[in-house]
Design an enzyme around this catalytic site. Sequence first.
Site, short mmCIF file in Angstrom:
data_model
loop_
_atom_site.label_atom_id
_atom_site.label_comp_id
_atom_site.label_asym_id
_atom_site.label_seq_id
_atom_site.Cartn_x
_atom_site.Cartn_y
_atom_site.Cartn_z
N GLU A 27 -12.62 -0.11 28.65
CA GLU A 27 -11.96 0.63 27.68
C GLU A 27 -10.76 1.53 28.53
O GLU A 27 -10.27 2.31 28.47
CB GLU A 27 -12.74 1.08 26.64
CG GLU A 27 -13.32 -0.03 25.79
CD GLU A 27 -12.37 -1.58 25.63
OE1 GLU A 27 -11.54 -0.30 25.19
OE2 GLU A 27 -12.36 -2.12 24.57
N LYS A 54 4.26 0.88 -4.80
CA LYS A 54 4.98 0.76 -5.64
C LYS A 54 4.82 0.62 -7.13
O LYS A 54 5.05 1.67 -8.35
CB LYS A 54 5.29 -0.45 -4.85
CG LYS A 54 5.85 -0.41 -4.01
CD LYS A 54 7.02 -1.82 -3.16
CE LYS A 54 5.41 -2.40 -2.76
NZ LYS A 54 5.13 -2.77 -1.83
N THR A 55 3.56 0.44 -6.94
CA THR A 55 2.88 -0.23 -8.56
C THR A 55 2.74 1.17 -9.29
O THR A 55 2.91 1.61 -10.30
CB THR A 55 1.60 -1.38 -8.32
OG1 THR A 55 2.10 -2.48 -7.88
CG2 THR A 55 1.31 -1.20 -9.92
N ASP A 98 -5.35 -8.22 24.67
CA ASP A 98 -4.24 -7.62 25.31
C ASP A 98 -3.24 -7.89 25.80
O ASP A 98 -2.02 -7.79 25.91
CB ASP A 98 -5.19 -6.40 26.47
CG ASP A 98 -5.86 -5.77 26.06
OD1 ASP A 98 -6.29 -5.09 24.69
OD2 ASP A 98 -7.20 -5.57 26.49
N HIS A 106 -7.89 1.26 30.37
CA HIS A 106 -7.08 1.84 28.86
C HIS A 106 -6.74 3.62 28.82
O HIS A 106 -5.40 3.78 28.86
CB HIS A 106 -7.69 1.19 27.81
CG HIS A 106 -7.42 -0.31 27.69
ND1 HIS A 106 -5.98 -0.76 28.36
CD2 HIS A 106 -8.25 -1.14 27.66
CE1 HIS A 106 -6.59 -2.45 27.89
NE2 HIS A 106 -7.42 -2.38 27.34
N GLY A 110 0.97 -1.48 -0.02
CA GLY A 110 0.20 0.31 -0.17
C GLY A 110 0.90 1.32 0.18
O GLY A 110 -0.04 2.27 0.01
#
Length: 628
Positions: free
Chosen positions: A418, A201-202, A492, A421, A198
Amino acid sequence: MKTKQRNLNWVYFLIFLASIFVFWMLIRGNPTPKIEEIPISRVITMSQDSQIDTMSMDGPWLDLTAKDGTKYRSYVGPESFWTMTNLKLDGVTYEIAAGGIDWGALLPTIITFVLFGALLFFMFYRARGMNNQAMSFGRSRARLFPGDKPTVTFNDVAGVDEAKQELHEVVDFLKARERFTTLGARIPRGVLLVGPPGTGKTLLAKAIAGEAGVPFFSISGSEFVEMFVGVGASRVRDLFDTAKRHAPCIIFIDEIDAVGRQRGAGLGGSHDEREQTLNQILTEMDGFDTNVNIIILAATNRPDILDPALLRPGRFDRRVVLDLPDNNGRIAILKVHIKNKPINPAVSLERLARQTAGFSGADLANLVNEAAILAARRGKKTVDMVDLEESIDKVSLGPERKSKRISPKEKEIVAYHESGHAVVARLTKNADPPNKISIIPRGMAGGYMVPLREDRSYYSRAMILDLIAVSLAGQASERLFLKEITSGAQSDLRHATDIARRMITDWGMSDKLVPRTFGEKQELVFLGREISEQKDYSDKTAEAIDSEIDAIIRQQYEAATKILTDSQELLKKLVEVLIVKETLDYDELEALFKEMVPEDRLPKKEAFTDLLKPLPTLEQNPPGREEK
């Protein structure tokens, strides 16, 4: 193609049925009674005895009907024609037909020949097509893009300025070769584009052909190899022969690792079809005449498994690395992809770029496209910042699953997990601050906390330890506030364990062990992946490694628990707000942290302080105006 073949089969079947029908008609014949054939002498006798009623002559045949109704037929040949003068035709109705062809009698024969001719023609045509297909089996399947109609130029490629500068020499050589040859310089015959998937390169290879204005042959490495021996080598020869006729030109081989893997590592021995194809590529590249203006471009994301002979000078002389874009590169890429889209002027590309660290060029293109689809679904006329930011999560994690029913208990568990975190990420000094937190299931995740990442090439030991603490904070929050733990921390724990192990075995960050690596990874080049790890240390050292990993995990788990214990009011407030709103962004999180945490306890994130400043929008810095 299948429909065309099916129609031809129906044509063959219908011709076959028609031929059978005509044959059946010919064999069956006329159902009328057979006419008796008599000699001409008997005809004369019957005429003299007045036994003939009617008579007609058609060519050499004489047809007559007796007065009793019997029909006869007689052949009048040259040897018996003189006897016809003795015929007595008194009272006989006779006629002489004009000579000609009996088309009625010949029609079945003509139809039979036509049908068989058509059948033979179709069979011959099909056999010829199959023969042409067989003869073209060894021809190259490369697609030719003419140089006079460029579809991609360097203006369409952004975020890889160093690679573009490196490849400008290739374009200059194809345009003005004499400038190099007069100084005795030799342009690289092959250029290998290396980088993660991604990174463009092409696209960059097509841009080179578009800038140089020369024919561009594009083929994938997997298109060379077939199950039949010798086909790949034949296609390589045909490709290079065709390229020489179109010189100056460019040959681009995408995913060259499919055919260029190291020789002698195949599962079927060292003389398989893939290696014969590679040998032919090596021969063709080394056999180029110095006066032939042909440049080979190849792209791969696994340069470590390519054959050394392919990378030596004289074949792929130059290696151009395309890495993931940095912050400025992401801004440039976003400007390319929003050119033809109605973007709200209030959109800040700088803020988007800071939220998409680690995104490749393809990811950013997908992000803008998903945002346009989302805006169209909502009936908007322009793409807003909300659409773009929501698309970041969709590209990274997957689509939202709002239809999934979640019980209040599970919603509370996800909110505490969450929030743990987010709190530890914000209150540790070296971890990335939380950018968004949500309890809405997305992709395979029941909830998520997305950090605001910075472009980094290296990680310090303190930073890695804080990242481990953030990973363990979800389960620590469950244990501390819900008095139980769930299976939601599986990923996790795996992530924290993997980082801790790499700290000891790969990065030499142990306090007790010497700074060295432990374990030699074994890899089959043919498979292109790691299959095992050779244990190059003693059992005593293995115990020490496990002990160090356990110590790191235990230490950071306790550190996360202490932060959450000291910030109970903050976490509970965050859980309450999160259950109501379900999603909180960076600004909402920062406002809550500043409200609940004293200023001396809130770490200053040095790399992210500029996020608090007003960021320029498209209205202030449109895509067409570049900063000097």
